[in-house]
Design an enzyme around this catalytic site. Structure first.
Site, short mmCIF file in Angstrom:
data_model
loop_
_atom_site.label_atom_id
_atom_site.label_comp_id
_atom_site.label_asym_id
_atom_site.label_seq_id
_atom_site.Cartn_x
_atom_site.Cartn_y
_atom_site.Cartn_z
CB CYS A 59 -0.92 0.00 1.22
SG CYS A 59 -2.05 1.41 1.22
CB CYS A 63 -1.44 3.79 8.07
SG CYS A 63 -2.50 4.47 6.78
CB CYS A 66 -1.06 -0.25 8.22
SG CYS A 66 -1.81 -1.48 7.12
CB CYS A 103 -15.69 -6.88 6.21
SG CYS A 103 -14.88 -5.30 6.06
CB CYS A 134 -18.63 -4.71 5.07
SG CYS A 134 -17.64 -3.34 5.71
CB CYS A 194 -18.34 0.30 8.89
SG CYS A 194 -17.25 -0.54 10.04
NE ARG A 266 -17.58 -5.41 13.56
CZ ARG A 266 -17.91 -4.54 12.61
NH1 ARG A 266 -17.06 -3.65 12.21
NH2 ARG A 266 -19.11 -4.58 12.06
N1 SAM Z 1 -6.71 0.64 3.05
C1 SAM Z 1 -7.99 0.90 3.57
C2 SAM Z 1 -8.02 2.04 4.56
O1 SAM Z 1 -7.03 2.31 5.22
O2 SAM Z 1 -9.09 2.67 4.67
C3 SAM Z 1 -8.66 -0.29 4.17
C4 SAM Z 1 -7.94 -1.28 5.05
S1 SAM Z 1 -7.26 -0.68 6.56
C5 SAM Z 1 -6.30 -2.07 7.03
C6 SAM Z 1 -8.65 -0.58 7.67
C7 SAM Z 1 -8.39 -0.21 9.10
O3 SAM Z 1 -7.74 -1.26 9.78
C8 SAM Z 1 -7.53 0.99 9.40
O4 SAM Z 1 -8.22 2.21 9.24
C9 SAM Z 1 -7.17 0.76 10.84
O5 SAM Z 1 -8.11 1.36 11.71
C10 SAM Z 1 -7.21 -0.77 10.99
N2 SAM Z 1 -5.88 -1.33 11.21
C11 SAM Z 1 -4.88 -1.44 10.31
N3 SAM Z 1 -3.78 -1.99 10.88
C12 SAM Z 1 -4.08 -2.19 12.18
C13 SAM Z 1 -3.34 -2.70 13.28
N4 SAM Z 1 -2.08 -3.07 13.18
N5 SAM Z 1 -3.98 -2.80 14.47
C14 SAM Z 1 -5.27 -2.42 14.60
N6 SAM Z 1 -5.99 -1.92 13.59
C15 SAM Z 1 -5.41 -1.79 12.40
C1 DTB Z 2 -11.45 -2.12 11.13
O1 DTB Z 2 -11.75 -1.08 11.77
N1 DTB Z 2 -10.67 -3.06 11.57
C2 DTB Z 2 -10.48 -4.10 10.59
C3 DTB Z 2 -11.43 -3.64 9.46
N2 DTB Z 2 -11.89 -2.37 9.93
C4 DTB Z 2 -10.97 -3.59 8.09
C5 DTB Z 2 -9.06 -4.29 10.19
C6 DTB Z 2 -8.16 -4.66 11.33
C7 DTB Z 2 -6.82 -4.90 10.74
C8 DTB Z 2 -5.82 -5.41 11.72
C9 DTB Z 2 -4.49 -5.58 11.11
C10 DTB Z 2 -4.42 -6.66 10.08
O2 DTB Z 2 -4.92 -7.78 10.27
O3 DTB Z 2 -3.74 -6.44 9.05
FE1 SF4 Z 3 -2.89 1.21 3.33
FE2 SF4 Z 3 -2.86 0.01 5.68
FE3 SF4 Z 3 -3.14 2.63 5.57
FE4 SF4 Z 3 -5.16 1.04 4.73
S1 SF4 Z 3 -4.36 1.22 6.81
S2 SF4 Z 3 -4.35 2.87 3.70
S3 SF4 Z 3 -3.96 -0.69 3.90
S4 SF4 Z 3 -1.34 1.47 4.90
#
Ligand code: SAM
Ligand code: DTB
Ligand code: SF4
Length: 328
Positions: A59, A63, A66, A103, A134, A194, A266
């Site tokens: 990506c 973030c 992430c 989702c 979703c 959501c 959630r």
């Molecule tokens: N790329 C898209 C975005 O950022 O909107 C969708 C996927 S992203 C992984 C969705 C959400 O997952 C993020 O907004 C964040 O709140 C959560 N998330 C990502 N990595 C995480 C982590 N290591 N621990 C907890 N939540 C996480």
């Molecule tokens: C949300 O708020 N939490 C979910 C879903 N929306 C997409 C994602 C959690 C991701 C946790 C890190 C991972 O498994 O990569």
């Molecule tokens: Fe990309 Fe992860 Fe950020 Fe979603 S949360 S925009 S997958 S870096």
């Protein structure tokens, strides 16, 4: 606190209101949150969603939490968008294991219009199985949101993640306003929202209060509010973030419930490292939904057996799919 006699659903919260909830004695806070929850929901029922990463890694966003960001060196490998049929096989399995919502997540800054053909086929297939759909694909334009709505998308996940003030310490490649614009485009297309956040990033209680205030001042409230506890992943800048006191996580759930009483809050990422007792307090605080299955997107989640046992210990039952008899 802005409460009136007709309804406890308001959109004029201040950070001070939220902070005064956070400062309540724990028992008072949990009692209020549970009381709010019971006004709108069956307190012993928990909705179960299942996640699938349909496009993993690589990506362009940065973030800090992430594992899928190309800016961090983690064990996640970048993959192409999954074939539609494979997604539908996985969705059917999730349904057999009790999930009522599927989702689909993609590690994109935003989808390309050409990607949406396959995503729309996935949404159509998921709906045809009788599951709620979703998606979480990054930023969306109005026409993209409308296409997803046409395909039958029920919910779009796009989180505010944290306070506007702290946001710049966590993500530099897009702005808070970008997030709000996508949420508006989703609403405009009449897709359910959501939207929640992550705690345990090193933010202050003030940041948590500000994030919940921003969420609770969205009008209407997001139908679904995921509260994630940071899953610390090796190679991300937050790998060594300080552990959050589990009671502060529970407080965040409770304050979210009081501020958005008719939304489904959630208990989202982070359950794998939580005790059963912490999760029980989250349900008492008004969490009405979880992610099930042994993976979230790329990280672990408690397996089915653990959750069955937890539900048994707490006398909880899974919520039926929306629109079926017994659904609230
Ligand atoms: N790329 C898209 C975005 O950022 O909107 C969708 C996927 S992203 C992984 C969705 C959400 O997952 C993020 O907004 C964040 O709140 C959560 N998330 C990502 N990595 C995480 C982590 N290591 N621990 C907890 N939540 C996480
Ligand atoms: C949300 O708020 N939490 C979910 C879903 N929306 C997409 C994602 C959690 C991701 C946790 C890190 C991972 O498994 O990569
Ligand atoms: Fe990309 Fe992860 Fe950020 Fe979603 S949360 S925009 S997958 S870096």
């Amino acid at each position: 606190m802005p409460l009136d006699s007709d309804t406890d659903v308001h959109h004029d919260w201040t950070i001070e209101d939220a902070l005064s909830l956070f400062r309540l004695p724990f028992n008072d806070l949990l009692f209020s949150a549970q009381t709010c929850h019971r006004r709108y929901f069956d307190a012993n029922q928990v909705q179960m969603s299942r996640l699938l990463s349909v496009k993993t890694g690589g990506c362009p966003e940065d973030c800090a939490y992430c594992p899928q960001s190309a800016h961090h060196k983690t064990s996640v490998k970048a993959e192409k968008l999954m074939p539609v049929d494979d997604v539908l096989v996985a969705a059917k399995q999730a349904q057999e294991q009790g999930a009522t919502r599927y989702c689909m997540g993609a590690a994109w800054r935003n989808p390309k219009d050409s990607d949406l053909d396959d995503i729309c086929s996935m949404v159509e297939g998921v709906k045809a199985l009788g599951l709620e759909s979703c998606a979480t694909l990054g930023m969306l334009t109005k026409p993209q949101a409308e296409r997803l709505k046409q395909a039958g998308l029920d919910y779009y996940n796009h989180n505010l993640d944290t306070s506007e003030e702290f946001y710049g310490r966590i993500i530099t490649t897009r702005t808070y306003q970008d997030r709000l614009d996508t949420l508006e485009n989703v609403r405009h297309a009449e897709i359910k929202v959501c939207c929640g956040g992550i705690v345990g990033l090193g933010e202050t209680c003030n940041d948590r209060a500000a994030m919940l205030t921003n969420l609770a001042n969205l009008n209407p409230h997001p139908e679904s509010v995921p509260i994630n506890l940071l899953v610390r992943v090796e190679g991300t800048p937050l790998d060594h973030a300080e552990t959050l006191d589990p009671l502060d996580f529970v407080r965040t759930i409770a304050v979210a419930k009081i501020m958005m009483p008719d939304s489904v809050v959630r208990l989202s990422a982070g359950r794998e490292i939580m005790s059963d007792e912490t999760q029980a307090l989250c349900f008492l605080a008004g969490a009405g939904s979880i992610f099930v299955g042994d993976t979230l997107l790329t990280t672990g989640n408690p397996d089915k057996d653990q959750d069955v046992l937890l539900f048994e210990r707490l006398g909880l039952h899974p919520a039926p799919a929306e629109g079926t008899p017994g659904a609230t």
